[in-house]
Structures are given as C-alpha cells and as structure tokens.
Design a protein around this motif. Sequence first.
Motif, PDB file in Angstrom:
ATOM      1  N   UNK A 194       0.826  -1.206   0.000  1.00 11.87           N
ATOM      2  CA  UNK A 194       0.000   0.000   0.000  1.00 11.87           C
ATOM      3  C   UNK A 194       0.861   1.257   0.000  1.00 11.87           C
ATOM      4  N   UNK A 195       1.793   1.333   0.938  1.00 13.20           N
ATOM      5  CA  UNK A 195       2.614   2.545   1.071  1.00 13.20           C
ATOM      6  C   UNK A 195       3.492   2.748  -0.164  1.00 13.20           C
ATOM      7  N   UNK A 196       4.027   1.668  -0.713  1.00 13.38           N
ATOM      8  CA  UNK A 196       4.865   1.817  -1.909  1.00 13.38           C
ATOM      9  C   UNK A 196       4.055   2.302  -3.107  1.00 13.38           C
ATOM     10  N   UNK A 197       2.833   1.828  -3.225  1.00 16.55           N
ATOM     11  CA  UNK A 197       1.974   2.319  -4.295  1.00 16.55           C
ATOM     12  C   UNK A 197       1.630   3.790  -4.073  1.00 16.55           C
ATOM     13  N   UNK A 198       1.465   4.190  -2.816  1.00 16.69           N
ATOM     14  CA  UNK A 198       1.230   5.603  -2.519  1.00 16.69           C
ATOM     15  C   UNK A 198       2.439   6.444  -2.923  1.00 16.69           C
ATOM     16  N   UNK A 199       3.629   5.965  -2.587  1.00 14.75           N
ATOM     17  CA  UNK A 199       4.859   6.710  -2.917  1.00 14.75           C
ATOM     18  C   UNK A 199       4.989   6.870  -4.427  1.00 14.75           C
TER      19      UNK A 199
END
Length: 360
Positions: free
Chosen positions: A339-344
């Motif tokens: 999730x966080x990597x896709x946000x970044x």
Amino acid sequence: MLLWLFDYLTDYYHAFSVFEYLTLRTILAALTGLIIALLVGPPMIRWLAKFKVGQVVRDDGPKSHFSKAGTPTMGGAMIIVAITIATILWSNLENPYVWIVLAVTLGFGLVGWIDDYRKLIRRNSKGLSARWKFFWQSLIALFAAIFLFIHAKTPAETSLLVPFFKNVMIPLGGFYVILTYFVIVGTSNAVNLTDGLDGLAIMPIVLVGGALGIFAYITGHVKFASYLSVPYIPGVEEIAVFCGALVGAGLGFLWFNAYPAQVFMGDVGSLGLGAALGVMAVLVRQELVLFMMGGVFVVETMSVILQVASFKLTGRRIFKMAPIHHHFELQGWPEPRIIVRFWIITVVLVLFGLATLKLR
C-alpha cells in the motif's frame, strides 16, 4: 449555495466578500468534506455491520484476506455524500461544470451501489451483470461527453492538449465524444480494479484529485493559463471546489479505511470516484496527464488485461494473481508495504504530472 448568502451579506458587511475567493472556498470544501466523512463514518459502519453488509472474500484469493470476510462494505457512499454536500455548500451552483461533475459522480456511484446492493444485501454473487453495468456506465459517460461537446465555446475545449509541448493542441472534432467516453469509463473501472487492499485506492484518488484541482484553478485563471501556456477555459476553475471536497472526504474515509480497514469502499465508491477523476481530467484538458498521474490505476488495469490475454492465448499466467497488488501479496510482501509503496509511486507520478505545467 452559501456563496449566494455571502454575496447578499456583503452588501451589509464587506468582510463577507472574502468567501468569494475560490482558494478559500476550496479549503472550506475540503474541511467540510473531511468533517462530514468523520461524522458519518462511525454510524454508517455500525449500520453496515448490523445488517451484515460485509466483504465477500474469494476462495482462490490470498489467504491473508480470509480474515477480512464480513468487514463492512459500501463505505464509498460516505465519501460521495460528503463530496456532494461540501460541493453544494461552497461552489457556485450557477456553474454548469459543477453539475456535470456531480451528475457523473452520482450516476456512476449509483451503478456501483446497485451492484453492491445485489451482491451484499440480496446475496446475489453476480451482482449487477457486467452487460448492464457497462450499459449504464456507457449511457452516463456518453451523456456527459455529448453535453460537453455541444456546449463547448472555444476550440480549446475540444482539443487534445499534448504535455511537454507549448501550445500543441490536436483538434478532435467529433472524436472528442469518443475520447471523453473512454476516459470516464476507463478511469472508473481502473480505480475499481485497484480497490483491493486497505487504503490502496483512496490515497491515489486523493492525490490525483488534488492535482486536478490545481489544473482546474490554473486553466480557469486567464493570467495563469497564459503564463503556463495552457488553454484558458472560463468557468472550469470552479471544479477546484469539487476537488477540495474530494480530497477532504477521501482523507476522512481513509481514517476508517487505513490498515486494518474498518470499512471498504465498495463499487459505489470506486466507480463513482474513478468517473469523477475522468470527467475532471476532460474538463481541464489533461487526459494524457491523468494517464501519467494515475499510473498505479493504469498498471493495475494492464496487469488484468495481460493476465487474461496470456491465459487465453497460451494457457499460462504472467502473474501469480491479478490485479498486480495480489501478485506482490503472493510473493510474500506484507499488505502495508504494498500500500505505502503504491502511494509513494503515486506521489512521484503526480509531481511529474504537475511538472508538465512548466516543462514545455
């Protein structure tokens, strides 16, 4: 709605004229959307849980998802309600662009709501059939496309703006309707495919929506549009208020949708918000930039297309599971990491999209 009130009060006390400023109304719309979502969220979650409107988990999906079975779904309704109220309160309701964006969002949201209702409440595993879902999506998108084409006042409104090139616009003519249709329907379904992990879809929606608000403000401001060599479209700046409402409501929903999620968006949210991004990109003439900023949505969609095509043609799968976020799950990545990597990635892509305003 409140703009009319403040215009009236300005005659008696000049300080109320501050509410005429678009930037202030956009901020207030964001705060209003956030507050409404935070207030509506808990009772809606309780209501959905009471009537057992819960997530259905596929047997062939990642095992980590089995614990999510029964989590309240259709929470996207709180986002759309918050956006609608905030937009009506703070936008100029005499602006037709505001109504076309609201109509598309509510229309696609209704299609998603019917699909969710049939699957989760009527316990019909098929929900709204793919044929009828596509029919209603197409009808709404074509209505919006034809309306915008008929009411276009300048050639720029029906031309394709090419990023990175100053004053390069391709006249589309009647093809404008076709392009608009595919952008709205395509973005709606792309967001729907992305909505598979806790908070995965909503943050990219917020980031891209916020960026489109900046484009709207610039495109509708004659001096900024001239300085940055983008087509000036009078009236489109009012869409920034809708974008502010979307950002606020989206963040309010994320409060409950962050890992581990208390509520899921459902089709009512993903289809409606995806369509909203699509029609806003059309209005500000940034379809290609939307493709760039929404790269996560594009990759998720392409992973499904490639997976299906490969299996039908060769009998072999490219990914362990599609959409691609499930592939990473089956490779052992923890859900929060994905999730966080896709946000970044989305943050980087959105910044790259905004950079096109100067890189010309």
